[in-house]
Write a protein that holds these residues in place. Structure first.
Motif, PDB file in Angstrom:
ATOM      1  N   VAL A 182      34.822 -22.427  -1.991  1.00 38.82           N
ATOM      2  CA  VAL A 182      35.579 -22.089  -0.107  1.00 38.82           C
ATOM      3  C   VAL A 182      35.643 -21.086  -0.456  1.00 38.82           C
ATOM      4  O   VAL A 182      35.509 -20.007   0.393  1.00 38.82           O
ATOM      5  N   ILE A 183      36.591 -20.543  -1.109  1.00 41.16           N
ATOM      6  CA  ILE A 183      36.812 -18.710  -1.096  1.00 41.16           C
ATOM      7  C   ILE A 183      35.750 -17.889  -0.620  1.00 41.16           C
ATOM      8  O   ILE A 183      35.986 -17.116  -0.488  1.00 41.16           O
ATOM      9  N   GLU A 184      34.702 -17.736  -1.911  1.00 38.42           N
ATOM     10  CA  GLU A 184      33.582 -16.666  -1.781  1.00 38.42           C
ATOM     11  C   GLU A 184      33.006 -17.457  -0.210  1.00 38.42           C
ATOM     12  O   GLU A 184      32.412 -16.222  -0.343  1.00 38.42           O
ATOM     13  N   ARG A 185      32.464 -18.522  -0.371  1.00 37.48           N
ATOM     14  CA  ARG A 185      32.325 -18.433   1.153  1.00 37.48           C
ATOM     15  C   ARG A 185      32.605 -17.947   2.463  1.00 37.48           C
ATOM     16  O   ARG A 185      32.083 -17.000   3.122  1.00 37.48           O
ATOM     17  N   SER A 186      34.428 -18.059   2.533  1.00 37.92           N
ATOM     18  CA  SER A 186      34.703 -17.458   3.507  1.00 37.92           C
ATOM     19  C   SER A 186      34.437 -16.348   3.896  1.00 37.92           C
ATOM     20  O   SER A 186      34.723 -15.216   4.300  1.00 37.92           O
ATOM     21  N   LYS A 187      34.760 -15.532   1.770  1.00 34.68           N
ATOM     22  CA  LYS A 187      34.473 -14.014   1.909  1.00 34.68           C
ATOM     23  C   LYS A 187      32.957 -13.689   2.166  1.00 34.68           C
ATOM     24  O   LYS A 187      33.302 -12.115   3.299  1.00 34.68           O
ATOM     25  N   ALA A 188      32.045 -14.403   1.845  1.00 35.93           N
ATOM     26  CA  ALA A 188      30.562 -13.504   2.567  1.00 35.93           C
ATOM     27  C   ALA A 188      30.831 -13.855   3.665  1.00 35.93           C
ATOM     28  O   ALA A 188      30.346 -12.872   4.574  1.00 35.93           O
ATOM     29  N   GLY A 189      30.925 -14.768   4.523  1.00 34.43           N
ATOM     30  CA  GLY A 189      31.169 -15.271   5.845  1.00 34.43           C
ATOM     31  C   GLY A 189      31.616 -14.313   7.460  1.00 34.43           C
ATOM     32  O   GLY A 189      31.970 -14.144   8.512  1.00 34.43           O
TER      33      GLY A 189
END
Length: 217
Positions: free
Chosen positions: A89-96
């Protein structure tokens, strides 16, 4: 860390060889109030020290608040949530850079857990819980003493004050009614390099206003 402030490895935080033990918060406060402006003007010392103190306060005082009706379910989720779901979730939040919708059952369990618990950190300076606590104290004082009859907002002008220059380490004749100060640009540069001196100036002016003008201990 910071060998120019603690040469030869001496004088560091929470040194066990120190005769009189001193905690890190008091030590940082002492260093930022020294006549030696080296700790005050260092580019990263204040930020690193504040980060360590906030992380430590969070680890010691942060608590979970759960409604009694959701306690059993929250405990079950807390014991079953995987760290990999948090990382995803953290990685997708950083990307999006926006809202992230859960995609797997583990992520759905994580979002359900976050919805059921609240983190209370009223002992951490600057946290939202601390602000709520202070607002509640103000409401309590108003309920006890009544609404204030006078509301004042003070904004001490540190940029034009000889007291600030004195706290920043400059030699200023404070007994003179019109002391000689550096140029406006030099004072701005001094203020940007030494925010600790500005904080000391603000505290001194506010303390003088409360003690002398308002005359309230």
């Amino acid at each position: 860390m910071f060998p120019h402030i603690f040469p030869f490895g001496l004088g560091g935080f929470e040194n066990r060889e120190r005769r009189a033990p001193i905690n890190m918060h008091a030590h940082v406060k002492h260093l930022l109030n020294l006549d030696n402006t080296l700790p005050q003007t260092d580019n990263s010392f204040s930020f690193v020290a504040m980060n360590i103190l906030q992380r430590r306060a969070t680890a010691k005082s942060a608590q979970f608040k759960v409604k009694s009706a959701s306690y059993d379910r929250a405990a079950e989720l807390l014991s079953s949530v995987e760290a990999s779901a948090c990382d995803s979730v953290i990685e997708r939040s950083k990307a999006g850079r926006g809202y992230v919708a859960p995609q797997t059952p583990e992520e759905k369990a994580l979002f359900e857990l976050l919805d059921k618990i609240n983190v209370i950190a009223s002992g951490v300076p600057g946290s939202p819980a601390t602000k709520v606590k202070m607002r509640n104290e103000i409401r309590g004082l108003i309920h006890w003493l009544g609404s204030p009859a006078l509301f004042i907002t003070l904004n001490p002008a540190d940029l034009h004050s000889p007291i600030f220059c004195h706290f920043a380490g400059l030699k200023v004749d404070l007994d003179s009614s019109c002391p000689e100060l550096p140029s406006n640009f030099e004072r701005k540069l001094l203020l940007s390099k030494n925010p600790a001196a500005a904080a000391r100036f603000f505290h001194a002016i506010m303390r003088a206003f409360i003690d002398v003008v308002i005359d309230m201990d």
